[in-house]
Design a protein around this motif. Structure first.
Motif, PDB file in Angstrom:
ATOM      1  N   ALA A 126       0.848  -1.213   0.000  1.00 21.35           N
ATOM      2  CA  ALA A 126       0.000   0.000   0.000  1.00 21.35           C
ATOM      3  C   ALA A 126       0.875   1.252   0.000  1.00 21.35           C
ATOM      4  CB  ALA A 126      -0.930  -0.009   1.220  1.00 21.35           C
ATOM      5  N   ASP A 127       1.936   1.246   0.810  1.00 19.87           N
ATOM      6  CA  ASP A 127       2.842   2.413   0.865  1.00 19.87           C
ATOM      7  C   ASP A 127       3.453   2.686  -0.508  1.00 19.87           C
ATOM      8  OD1 ASP A 127       2.450   2.822   3.561  1.00 19.87           O
ATOM      9  OD2 ASP A 127       4.340   1.921   4.199  1.00 19.87           O
ATOM     10  N   VAL A 128       4.025   1.644  -1.119  1.00 21.68           N
ATOM     11  CA  VAL A 128       4.742   1.895  -2.378  1.00 21.68           C
ATOM     12  C   VAL A 128       3.752   2.264  -3.488  1.00 21.68           C
ATOM     13  CG1 VAL A 128       6.712   0.436  -1.747  1.00 21.68           C
ATOM     14  CG2 VAL A 128       4.911  -0.528  -3.131  1.00 21.68           C
ATOM     15  N   CYS A 129       2.545   1.710  -3.407  1.00 20.58           N
ATOM     16  CA  CYS A 129       1.519   2.061  -4.392  1.00 20.58           C
ATOM     17  C   CYS A 129       1.162   3.545  -4.253  1.00 20.58           C
ATOM     18  CB  CYS A 129       0.282   1.179  -4.161  1.00 20.58           C
ATOM     19  SG  CYS A 129      -1.023   1.498  -5.338  1.00 20.58           S
TER      20      CYS A 129
ATOM     21  N   LEU B 119       3.870   5.782  -5.663  1.00 18.24           N
ATOM     22  CA  LEU B 119       3.863   5.786  -7.138  1.00 18.24           C
ATOM     23  C   LEU B 119       2.659   6.541  -7.694  1.00 18.24           C
ATOM     24  CD1 LEU B 119       4.812   2.116  -8.173  1.00 18.24           C
ATOM     25  CD2 LEU B 119       6.181   4.182  -8.512  1.00 18.24           C
ATOM     26  N   ALA B 120       1.530   6.452  -6.961  1.00 17.14           N
ATOM     27  CA  ALA B 120       0.283   6.990  -7.523  1.00 17.14           C
ATOM     28  C   ALA B 120       0.064   8.468  -7.219  1.00 17.14           C
ATOM     29  CB  ALA B 120      -0.910   6.181  -6.968  1.00 17.14           C
ATOM     30  N   LYS B 121       0.530   8.926  -6.072  1.00 14.75           N
ATOM     31  CA  LYS B 121       0.190  10.286  -5.623  1.00 14.75           C
ATOM     32  C   LYS B 121       0.740  11.361  -6.549  1.00 14.75           C
ATOM     33  CE  LYS B 121      -0.815  10.656  -0.805  1.00 14.75           C
ATOM     34  NZ  LYS B 121      -0.465  11.079   0.528  1.00 14.75           N
ATOM     35  N   PRO B 122      -0.026  12.421  -6.769  1.00 18.51           N
ATOM     36  CA  PRO B 122       0.563  13.570  -7.478  1.00 18.51           C
ATOM     37  C   PRO B 122       1.793  14.031  -6.705  1.00 18.51           C
ATOM     38  CG  PRO B 122      -1.809  13.860  -7.128  1.00 18.51           C
ATOM     39  CD  PRO B 122      -1.420  12.650  -6.348  1.00 18.51           C
ATOM     40  N   VAL B 123       2.864  14.279  -7.432  1.00 18.30           N
ATOM     41  CA  VAL B 123       4.136  14.530  -6.759  1.00 18.30           C
ATOM     42  C   VAL B 123       4.069  15.767  -5.856  1.00 18.30           C
ATOM     43  CG1 VAL B 123       5.262  15.917  -8.549  1.00 18.30           C
ATOM     44  CG2 VAL B 123       6.628  14.355  -7.139  1.00 18.30           C
ATOM     45  N   ASP B 124       3.201  16.711  -6.199  1.00 16.80           N
ATOM     46  CA  ASP B 124       3.105  17.921  -5.367  1.00 16.80           C
ATOM     47  C   ASP B 124       2.662  17.581  -3.939  1.00 16.80           C
ATOM     48  OD1 ASP B 124       4.025  19.531  -7.330  1.00 16.80           O
ATOM     49  OD2 ASP B 124       2.056  20.226  -7.997  1.00 16.80           O
TER      50      ASP B 124
ATOM     51  N   GLU C 215      -7.428   4.558   1.980  1.00 20.26           N
ATOM     52  CA  GLU C 215      -6.625   5.703   1.524  1.00 20.26           C
ATOM     53  C   GLU C 215      -6.263   5.577   0.038  1.00 20.26           C
ATOM     54  OE1 GLU C 215      -3.268   6.244   4.121  1.00 20.26           O
ATOM     55  OE2 GLU C 215      -2.663   8.072   3.071  1.00 20.26           O
ATOM     56  N   LEU C 216      -6.056   4.335  -0.409  1.00 25.33           N
ATOM     57  CA  LEU C 216      -5.705   4.149  -1.825  1.00 25.33           C
ATOM     58  C   LEU C 216      -6.866   4.540  -2.742  1.00 25.33           C
ATOM     59  CD1 LEU C 216      -3.659   0.810  -1.706  1.00 25.33           C
ATOM     60  CD2 LEU C 216      -2.781   3.124  -2.057  1.00 25.33           C
ATOM     61  N   GLY C 217      -8.067   4.520  -2.180  1.00 27.38           N
ATOM     62  CA  GLY C 217      -9.234   4.930  -2.973  1.00 27.38           C
ATOM     63  C   GLY C 217      -9.509   6.418  -2.869  1.00 27.38           C
TER      64      GLY C 217
ATOM     65  N   HIS D  14     -14.313  -2.126   0.859  1.00 23.30           N
ATOM     66  CA  HIS D  14     -13.582  -1.192  -0.007  1.00 23.30           C
ATOM     67  C   HIS D  14     -13.399  -1.767  -1.408  1.00 23.30           C
ATOM     68  CE1 HIS D  14     -12.954   1.580   3.196  1.00 23.30           C
ATOM     69  NE2 HIS D  14     -12.213   0.762   3.907  1.00 23.30           N
ATOM     70  N   PHE D  15     -13.032  -3.044  -1.486  1.00 25.81           N
ATOM     71  CA  PHE D  15     -12.838  -3.639  -2.819  1.00 25.81           C
ATOM     72  C   PHE D  15     -14.150  -3.603  -3.614  1.00 25.81           C
ATOM     73  CE2 PHE D  15      -9.264  -6.228  -0.793  1.00 25.81           C
ATOM     74  CZ  PHE D  15      -8.272  -5.465  -1.379  1.00 25.81           C
ATOM     75  N   THR D  16     -15.263  -3.845  -2.900  1.00 28.94           N
ATOM     76  CA  THR D  16     -16.553  -3.854  -3.584  1.00 28.94           C
ATOM     77  C   THR D  16     -16.848  -2.457  -4.121  1.00 28.94           C
ATOM     78  OG1 THR D  16     -17.233  -5.577  -2.053  1.00 28.94           O
ATOM     79  CG2 THR D  16     -18.983  -4.532  -3.303  1.00 28.94           C
ATOM     80  N   LYS D  17     -16.497  -1.466  -3.318  1.00 31.77           N
ATOM     81  CA  LYS D  17     -16.673  -0.075  -3.787  1.00 31.77           C
ATOM     82  C   LYS D  17     -15.793   0.178  -5.018  1.00 31.77           C
ATOM     83  CE  LYS D  17     -16.964   2.820  -0.178  1.00 31.77           C
ATOM     84  NZ  LYS D  17     -16.175   3.712   0.704  1.00 31.77           N
ATOM     85  N   PHE D  18     -14.572  -0.342  -4.965  1.00 35.45           N
ATOM     86  CA  PHE D  18     -13.662  -0.126  -6.110  1.00 35.45           C
ATOM     87  C   PHE D  18     -14.172  -0.857  -7.365  1.00 35.45           C
ATOM     88  CE2 PHE D  18      -9.893   0.060  -2.891  1.00 35.45           C
ATOM     89  CZ  PHE D  18     -10.316   1.317  -2.475  1.00 35.45           C
ATOM     90  N   ALA D  19     -14.974  -1.902  -7.135  1.00 33.09           N
ATOM     91  CA  ALA D  19     -15.510  -2.652  -8.287  1.00 33.09           C
ATOM     92  C   ALA D  19     -16.696  -1.914  -8.905  1.00 33.09           C
ATOM     93  CB  ALA D  19     -15.935  -4.046  -7.840  1.00 33.09           C
ATOM     94  N   ASN D  20     -17.231  -0.951  -8.180  1.00 33.60           N
ATOM     95  CA  ASN D  20     -18.358  -0.168  -8.701  1.00 33.60           C
ATOM     96  C   ASN D  20     -18.035   1.319  -8.589  1.00 33.60           C
ATOM     97  OD1 ASN D  20     -20.475  -2.392  -8.959  1.00 33.60           O
ATOM     98  ND2 ASN D  20     -19.662  -2.683  -6.898  1.00 33.60           N
TER      99      ASN D  20
END
Ligand code: NAP
Length: 454
Positions: A162-165, A168-173, A216-218, A256-262
């Motif tokens: 989760a940390d490394v994701c 990688l994903a966050k806007p650098v600002d 947080e990833l969502g 959360h995964f179910t939310k991410f699926a929809n």
């Protein structure tokens, strides 16, 4: 002489490692009714282990425990010997001669990796390397990560993944005002990564994220998180597992995964895609990673012990970066028994054992004792248990000199760094960060740190 010191005899303890487990052990020792002198040995000139070089830079609250460790280090009965590697500059056997007990708190700093075809291709890294790199750990600051490809794959579904994701994903600002290392910020600012697959070998009910980290990833600005609806359909065993109250976190994760699926909206600069029941079988490419070939798994086995079992179905994901985040393991120390399967020092409640025999005066705590599990606070109870046993065994009657005997050895062998000297490094890092609005700009080379101290 302290109030505790009725006999005038002191108990000299050497702690190897200055991460949370080492400091919580020191705290428990200092709170005991014995007159303890602690000498903490640390390989780097800087203390705090994974709190400094593992906790993600965008999670500053998790670093607040440093204030507690700083208080412990300022105790008059505590000494810090930084830039001293046990096994290189001083052996465990020597520490056993100078101290009544040696407590190993060196963590689990090697990564578990998959030995599959293609593992040697460029673009394949362990999460340990990536985390150490963005956190400015001297061992990893010179690693290079090629973020010029559009797709990255993270193997493993724990909080390190989760940390490394997130990084990688966050806007650098959003990272600019954190204590992330400057070299990493510059590379992340040029990142072309648009899609990050986070792949688990088992199902959504078995992901090891804590629900807060997954949520947080969502919630990352300009990033959409996805899962496949068909992946969120559980087998009967998983459904029953989630009904167990103790499995609350996994049930929350599934929500959360179910939310991410929809997803309500899918727009965003970047996309995180959670995938399940896939085990990597080969990394593909000539010289650089171009993809990963997976076998699809089915879950087999009793409740709470379901295992991934390969089917004959395969799948390939094209990608230019792979980060393996499948856990850590301890590293053996010369003269100390080691369980190479679990990657820990064998012990019974913190007493190091060789077969059935406890080794006199040798103790272990933290990840090196129980394996790489739990959060920072988990180490407090763990270290209290070890310290209780250490104190039950230890006797001040045998004459030991502690730091008085250790110091001449170190003076001869190494430029050791005291806690007062660390505070100079600390102040200089904070100063360097000021203009950039960062809490600190870390020194990432040991030479730079030592130069400050001349
Ligand atoms: P972890 O939580 O144990 O997760 C390891 C992941 O790797 C699991 O998904 C595991 O799947 C998978 N895995 C293991 N062997 C594999 C293999 N051979 N093939 C494919 N997948 C494999 O480890 P971690 O993420 O490194 O975290 C270590 C500890 O630090 C954890 O306790 C974590 O909570 C903690 N931590 C906490 C925070 C925080 O609080 N914010 C941040 C970072 C780390 P299986 O379940 O199938 O084995």
């Amino acid at each position: 002489m302290s109030d505790k010191d009725a006999s005038g005899q002191k108990l000299h303890i050497a702690i190897v490692g200055s991460g949370p487990s080492g400091f919580y052990a020191a705290e428990a020792l200092l709170r005991s009714d014995r007159d303890v002198r602690i000498d903490m040995i640390e390989r780097l000139p800087t203390p705090y282990g994974l709190v400094r070089s593992g906790v993600a830079p965008d999670h500053p609250k998790l670093k607040q425990s440093i204030a507690v460790y700083d208080g412990i280090a300022r105790n008059e009965n505590f000494r810090f010997f930084g830039n001293v590697a046990a096994g290189r500059d001083i052996s465990i056997a020597e520490l056993q001669q100078t101290h009544h007990a040696v407590l190993l708190a060196c963590g689990a700093h090697e990564d578990r990796t998959l030995t599959i075809p293609g593992a040697g291709l460029r673009g394949n890294h362990s999460a340990t390397e990536f985390v150490g790199w963005y956190n400015g750990h001297p061992d990893f600051r010179d690693r290079t990560f090629d973020l010029s490809h559009e797709t990255a794959v993270i193997l493993g579904q724990g909080n390190v993944a989760a940390d490394v994701c997130r990084i990688l994903a966050k806007p650098v600002d959003e990272l600019r005002t954190s204590d992330i290392a400057e070299h990493a910020l510059n590379v992340l600012a040029e990142s072309k990564i648009r899609e990050i697959h986070v792949v688990g070998r088992r199902g959504p009910a078995h992901a090891k994220f804590t629900a807060k980290e997954l949520r947080e990833l969502g919630e990352i600005v300009d990033v959409s998180a996805h899962a496949r609806p068909e992946d969120c359909a559980l087998n009967e065993e998983s459904r029953l597992e989630l009904k167990d109250k103790a499995n609350f976190n996994a049930a929350k994760n599934l929500e959360h995964f179910t939310k991410f699926a929809n997803p309500v909206e899918t727009i965003g600069q970047r996309k995180i895609q959670f995938r399940f029941c896939l085990s990597p079988v080969a990394l593909l490419g000539e010289d650089h990673v171009e993809g990963i070939s997976f076998v699809r798994n089915r879950l087999e086995g009793p409740l709470f012990s379901q295992k991934a079992s390969a089917t004959d179905q395969t799948e390939t994901i094209s990608c230019g970066l792979v980060l393996q985040s499948i856990g850590y393991r301890g590293v053996p120390l010369d003269g100390v028994p080691f369980d190479s399967v679990r990657g820990v020092v064998p012990n019974v409640a913190g007493r190091v054992v060789d077969g059935k025999n406890s080794l006199r005066g040798l103790y272990v705590t933290g990840w090196l004792k129980r394996g790489p599990t739990g959060i920072i606070g988990t180490n407090r109870a763990d270290s209290i248990e070890t310290v209780e046993n250490l104190l039950a065994d230890a006797s001040e009657e045998e004459a030991k000199s502690g730091a008085d005997a250790l110091l001449p050895l170190l003076e001869e062998r190494v430029r050791w760094v005291s806690f007062a000297e660390w505070l100079k490094i600390d102040a200089a890092e904070i100063e360097r960060g000021k203009d950039k609005g960062k809490p600190r700009e870390k020194f990432t080379k040991i030479d730079e740190m030592l130069k400050l101290l001349v």
